[in-house]
Design an enzyme around this catalytic site. Structure first.
Site, PDB file in Angstrom:
ATOM      1  N   LYS A  22      18.738 -29.806  11.456  1.00  0.00           N
ATOM      2  CA  LYS A  22      19.871 -28.931  11.809  1.00  0.00           C
ATOM      3  C   LYS A  22      19.711 -28.445  13.242  1.00  0.00           C
ATOM      4  CE  LYS A  22      19.715 -24.465  10.606  1.00  0.00           C
ATOM      5  NZ  LYS A  22      19.956 -23.481  11.675  1.00  0.00           N
ATOM      6  N   ASN A  23      18.517 -27.984  13.600  1.00  0.00           N
ATOM      7  CA  ASN A  23      18.312 -27.331  14.896  1.00  0.00           C
ATOM      8  C   ASN A  23      18.190 -28.304  16.057  1.00  0.00           C
ATOM      9  OD1 ASN A  23      18.558 -24.991  13.502  1.00  0.00           O
ATOM     10  ND2 ASN A  23      16.389 -24.440  13.579  1.00  0.00           N
ATOM     11  N   ARG A  92      24.879 -19.060  14.951  1.00  0.00           N
ATOM     12  CA  ARG A  92      24.228 -18.698  16.209  1.00  0.00           C
ATOM     13  C   ARG A  92      24.486 -19.759  17.283  1.00  0.00           C
ATOM     14  NH1 ARG A  92      21.817 -14.790  19.378  1.00  0.00           N
ATOM     15  NH2 ARG A  92      20.266 -15.751  20.719  1.00  0.00           N
ATOM     16  N   CYS A 116      22.467 -15.958  11.096  1.00  0.00           N
ATOM     17  CA  CYS A 116      21.686 -15.133  10.160  1.00  0.00           C
ATOM     18  C   CYS A 116      21.265 -13.842  10.852  1.00  0.00           C
ATOM     19  CB  CYS A 116      20.456 -15.906   9.701  1.00  0.00           C
ATOM     20  SG  CYS A 116      20.872 -17.208   8.540  1.00  0.00           S
ATOM     21  N   ARG A 121      19.412 -10.365  18.117  1.00  0.00           N
ATOM     22  CA  ARG A 121      19.724 -11.730  18.594  1.00  0.00           C
ATOM     23  C   ARG A 121      20.698 -11.696  19.775  1.00  0.00           C
ATOM     24  NH1 ARG A 121      20.131 -16.094  13.845  1.00  0.00           N
ATOM     25  NH2 ARG A 121      19.043 -17.375  15.392  1.00  0.00           N
ATOM     26  N   PRO A 122      20.342 -10.996  20.834  1.00  0.00           N
ATOM     27  CA  PRO A 122      21.216 -10.965  22.030  1.00  0.00           C
ATOM     28  C   PRO A 122      21.253 -12.331  22.722  1.00  0.00           C
ATOM     29  CG  PRO A 122      19.118  -9.942  22.527  1.00  0.00           C
ATOM     30  CD  PRO A 122      19.094 -10.237  21.056  1.00  0.00           C
ATOM     31  N   ILE A 123      22.144 -12.471  23.713  1.00  0.00           N
ATOM     32  CA  ILE A 123      22.160 -13.711  24.514  1.00  0.00           C
ATOM     33  C   ILE A 123      22.001 -13.359  26.001  1.00  0.00           C
ATOM     34  CG2 ILE A 123      23.470 -15.116  22.871  1.00  0.00           C
ATOM     35  CD1 ILE A 123      25.973 -14.599  24.599  1.00  0.00           C
ATOM     36  N   ASP A 124      21.335 -12.259  26.266  1.00  0.00           N
ATOM     37  CA  ASP A 124      21.134 -11.823  27.659  1.00  0.00           C
ATOM     38  C   ASP A 124      20.417 -12.872  28.495  1.00  0.00           C
ATOM     39  OD1 ASP A 124      19.027 -11.093  25.818  1.00  0.00           O
ATOM     40  OD2 ASP A 124      18.027 -10.110  27.484  1.00  0.00           O
ATOM     41  N   LEU A 125      19.445 -13.571  27.911  1.00  0.00           N
ATOM     42  CA  LEU A 125      18.711 -14.596  28.683  1.00  0.00           C
ATOM     43  C   LEU A 125      19.647 -15.766  29.031  1.00  0.00           C
ATOM     44  CD1 LEU A 125      15.337 -14.687  26.684  1.00  0.00           C
ATOM     45  CD2 LEU A 125      15.874 -13.371  28.748  1.00  0.00           C
ATOM     46  N   ASP A 306      10.602 -19.894  11.207  1.00  0.00           N
ATOM     47  CA  ASP A 306      11.496 -20.379  10.151  1.00  0.00           C
ATOM     48  C   ASP A 306      10.752 -20.696   8.861  1.00  0.00           C
ATOM     49  OD1 ASP A 306      13.725 -22.194  12.403  1.00  0.00           O
ATOM     50  OD2 ASP A 306      13.485 -20.071  11.948  1.00  0.00           O
ATOM     51  N   ILE A 328       8.637 -12.994  16.092  1.00  0.00           N
ATOM     52  CA  ILE A 328       9.819 -13.548  16.770  1.00  0.00           C
ATOM     53  C   ILE A 328      11.067 -12.705  16.505  1.00  0.00           C
ATOM     54  CG2 ILE A 328      11.278 -15.578  17.078  1.00  0.00           C
ATOM     55  CD1 ILE A 328       8.370 -16.004  17.998  1.00  0.00           C
ATOM     56  N   ARG A 398      23.921 -23.555   4.726  1.00  0.00           N
ATOM     57  CA  ARG A 398      23.997 -23.662   6.193  1.00  0.00           C
ATOM     58  C   ARG A 398      22.890 -24.558   6.727  1.00  0.00           C
ATOM     59  NH1 ARG A 398      24.008 -18.365   9.178  1.00  0.00           N
ATOM     60  NH2 ARG A 398      24.056 -19.933  10.812  1.00  0.00           N
TER      61      ARG A 398
HETATM   62  C1  EPZ Z   1      16.613 -20.899  17.253  1.00  0.00           C
HETATM   63  O1  EPZ Z   1      17.317 -19.665  17.257  1.00  0.00           O
HETATM   64  C2  EPZ Z   1      16.796 -21.475  15.850  1.00  0.00           C
HETATM   65  N1  EPZ Z   1      18.209 -21.697  15.598  1.00  0.00           N
HETATM   66  C3  EPZ Z   1      16.228 -20.500  14.818  1.00  0.00           C
HETATM   67  O2  EPZ Z   1      16.344 -21.120  13.537  1.00  0.00           O
HETATM   68  C4  EPZ Z   1      14.747 -20.272  15.125  1.00  0.00           C
HETATM   69  O3  EPZ Z   1      14.244 -19.305  14.220  1.00  0.00           O
HETATM   70  C5  EPZ Z   1      14.602 -19.764  16.569  1.00  0.00           C
HETATM   71  O4  EPZ Z   1      15.214 -20.702  17.479  1.00  0.00           O
HETATM   72  C6  EPZ Z   1      13.150 -19.598  16.965  1.00  0.00           C
HETATM   73  O5  EPZ Z   1      12.475 -20.801  16.809  1.00  0.00           O
HETATM   74  C7  EPZ Z   1      18.791 -22.826  16.053  1.00  0.00           C
HETATM   75  O6  EPZ Z   1      18.170 -23.621  16.721  1.00  0.00           O
HETATM   76  C8  EPZ Z   1      20.228 -23.022  15.703  1.00  0.00           C
HETATM   77  P1  EPZ Z   1      15.485 -17.780  20.267  1.00  0.00           P
HETATM   78  P2  EPZ Z   1      17.565 -18.894  18.666  1.00  0.00           P
HETATM   79  O7  EPZ Z   1      16.508 -17.715  21.317  1.00  0.00           O
HETATM   80  O8  EPZ Z   1      17.868 -19.876  19.718  1.00  0.00           O
HETATM   81  C9  EPZ Z   1      15.238 -13.191  21.419  1.00  0.00           C
HETATM   82  C10 EPZ Z   1      16.946 -21.265  11.280  1.00  0.00           C
HETATM   83  O9  EPZ Z   1      16.520 -20.656  10.290  1.00  0.00           O
HETATM   84  N2  EPZ Z   1      16.257 -13.502  22.444  1.00  0.00           N
HETATM   85  O10 EPZ Z   1      14.249 -18.581  20.487  1.00  0.00           O
HETATM   86  O11 EPZ Z   1      18.519 -17.793  18.405  1.00  0.00           O
HETATM   87  C11 EPZ Z   1      15.807 -13.249  20.016  1.00  0.00           C
HETATM   88  O12 EPZ Z   1      16.441 -12.042  19.668  1.00  0.00           O
HETATM   89  C12 EPZ Z   1      17.205 -20.513  12.559  1.00  0.00           C
HETATM   90  O13 EPZ Z   1      17.149 -22.510  11.336  1.00  0.00           O
HETATM   91  C13 EPZ Z   1      16.650 -12.516  23.347  1.00  0.00           C
HETATM   92  O14 EPZ Z   1      16.161 -11.400  23.302  1.00  0.00           O
HETATM   93  O15 EPZ Z   1      16.116 -18.271  18.901  1.00  0.00           O
HETATM   94  C14 EPZ Z   1      14.578 -13.493  19.180  1.00  0.00           C
HETATM   95  O16 EPZ Z   1      13.919 -12.270  18.942  1.00  0.00           O
HETATM   96  C15 EPZ Z   1      16.981 -19.021  12.419  1.00  0.00           C
HETATM   97  N3  EPZ Z   1      17.607 -12.799  24.273  1.00  0.00           N
HETATM   98  C16 EPZ Z   1      13.707 -14.375  20.089  1.00  0.00           C
HETATM   99  O17 EPZ Z   1      14.215 -14.193  21.409  1.00  0.00           O
HETATM  100  C17 EPZ Z   1      18.196 -14.043  24.340  1.00  0.00           C
HETATM  101  O18 EPZ Z   1      19.066 -14.253  25.227  1.00  0.00           O
HETATM  102  C18 EPZ Z   1      13.774 -15.853  19.739  1.00  0.00           C
HETATM  103  O19 EPZ Z   1      15.094 -16.267  19.864  1.00  0.00           O
HETATM  104  C19 EPZ Z   1      17.791 -15.031  23.412  1.00  0.00           C
HETATM  105  C20 EPZ Z   1      16.823 -14.743  22.484  1.00  0.00           C
END
Ligand code: EPZ
Length: 419
Positions: A22-23, A92, A116, A121-125, A306, A328, A398
């Site tokens: 999926k990812n 997401r 989920c 889960r912000p998108i600031d980065l 995960d 995480i 999902r």
């Molecule tokens: C991806 O989510 C995966 N989803 C998640 O899988 C997985 O748990 C996660 O990566 C970590 O490996 C998909 O690929 C669709 P991150 P993502 O950006 O991209 C913080 C599942 O069960 N963060 O690495 O959202 C965030 O809040 C799902 O299949 C910021 O602060 O993960 C989190 O605490 C769940 N600002 C941490 O970083 C940002 O702009 C990791 O998030 C982005 C992220």
């Protein structure tokens, strides 16, 4: 509501094939927006998040068809740069259309993604990186408007956290941008390398994927290709944990132990026998489970967040006291209260769970609160004594292709019904 009725007590035995990831699939589907040609993605999992991605591409003017595990996408003439809020909220990964849309059309209007509820889960980065690449972003009442008056250009971007989604968004925006983009502290997950390989197959100039520095030199255009999506390592981990809980033995095919080493190591320490071959993993659990040393979730190649709900369920049956630290997401122990309803002895305090193993779990009425929590409760229920009613299984759909069918094929007793 739709639910699973699970009759616990049977061991698992047989062979089970892991679906495509999926990812890995979701960012590749978003990447199709960059490509003015036909793309065929093989081993594409039939999941609600994939269907949601198709809805977004259709809204933007792309043609998609999914049959027999192959998704065919044609984005020859996108007609819109606006993603409706109702579609953004579905998952997401809708955030990834930001990079792809700006990369192809030079502008995008969208709102915050759903997914989920594992925390803020912000998108600031994501947004900060795109601004460095020349994107002008204005946000009003949750709507994010992005334009790129001078066109996208490369940039050197240091991520304060190796965010998977931010790394993917930057890769998509940089693929057609002017000049070189370098991502420092990029995510190293295998799904990132799979996305990079897919983009290279379409003519992108990307290197360093799998390491913490990824370089992308923008090209003029990308062409179509056929690509087979990597196996889903978290689905494989789910099957391994289900076997560890229920006992018995499983051969999990279409999976690579090298992508799951931390999970396999913990299961071995807990008393399972695990052997990895080139494209399959064998597991057997014949002895009682035992507690393990502290588990800490980390970015890849550390223990994957995960798989944390799944291993927490396994450890609820492991003699002794285990500790799990979730580093995480701030809210990723959502299966724990439901496991306690089944007789587990888990104390959850913030980002740490202390698990005192019990030799038996009991069937109960429980609810999935997110994708992996739902999978963990399913695995726990297979090993419990009695009947479990699991609600909110749309979360499970999902990320898993008919989980109940896959597990029933190796001995579990699960039916999907209204509960
Ligand atoms: C991806 O989510 C995966 N989803 C998640 O899988 C997985 O748990 C996660 O990566 C970590 O490996 C998909 O690929 C669709 P991150 P993502 O950006 O991209 C913080 C599942 O069960 N963060 O690495 O959202 C965030 O809040 C799902 O299949 C910021 O602060 O993960 C989190 O605490 C769940 N600002 C941490 O970083 C940002 O702009 C990791 O998030 C982005 C992220």
């Amino acid at each position: 509501m739709q639910g699973f009725i699970i009759e616990g007590g049977s061991e698992l035995k047989g062979e089970i094939r892991t679906s495509g990831s999926k990812n890995a699939a979701l960012p590749m589907i978003a990447a199709c927006l960059l490509i003015n040609d036909e793309v065929r993605l093989h081993d594409c999992p039939c999941l609600s998040d994939v269907y949601s991605s198709v809805k977004i591409l259709n809204t933007l003017g792309c043609k998609c068809s999914l049959s027999g595990g192959t998704l065919t996408v044609n984005c020859k003439a996108p007609v819109s740069d606006h993603i409706p809020d109702r579609l953004m909220r579905l998952m997401r990964s809708s955030a990834l259309y930001l990079g792809a849309c700006i990369g192809r059309l030079g502008s995008c209007t969208l709102s915050y993604p759903g997914g989920c509820e594992l925390g803020a889960r912000p998108i600031d980065l994501h947004l900060a990186a795109l601004e460095k690449m020349g994107v002008c972003i204005s946000e009003k009442h949750g709507v994010i408007e992005c334009t790129c008056p001078g066109g996208l250009h490369g940039a050197h971007i240091s991520l304060s956290f190796p965010s998977v989604g931010a790394t993917e968004n930057i890769m998509l925006a940089a693929a057609l941008a002017r000049g070189e983009t370098v991502i420092y502290n990029s995510a190293r997950e295998p799904e990132i390398a799979d996305l990079a390989e897919f983009l290279r197959r379409c003519g992108a100039d990307i290197s360093g994927d799998g390491s913490s520095v990824i370089r992308i030199n923008g090209v003029k255009a990308l062409h179509g290709c056929e690509y087979s999506i990597m196996p889903d390592r978290i689905v494989a981990a789910t099957y391994l944990c289900a076997a560890a809980l229920a006992g018995g033995e499983l051969m999990v095919t279409n999976s690579r132990i090298g992508q799951l080493r931390p999970v396999a190591d913990v299961l071995c320490e807990a008393g399972c026998d695990i052997y990895g071959y080139d494209d399959r993993i064998y597991i057997s659990r014949k002895r009682p489970l035992r507690a393990v040393k502290t588990i800490r979730t980390m970015p890849y190649p550390g223990f994957p967040t995960d798989a944390q709900p799944l291993i927490t369920a396994v450890l609820s049956r492991a003699a002794g006291v285990s500790v799990v630290a979730e580093n995480i997401f701030e809210n990723r122990f959502r299966a724990n209260p439901e496991l306690v309803r089944m007789g587990a002895r888990i104390r959850t305090e913030g980002r740490v769970a202390v698990i005192e193993g019990t030799d038996r779990l009991y069937g109960a009425r429980v609810m999935a609160a997110d994708l992996r929590a739902g999978a963990a409760l399913t695995a726990a229920a297979i090993s419990a004594q009695g009947i479990t009613e699991l609600g909110n299984i749309e979360y499970i759909d999902r990320g898993y292709e008919r989980l109940e069918k896959a597990l029933s094929s190796v001995g579990a007793v699960i039916t999907r019904t209204q509960i």
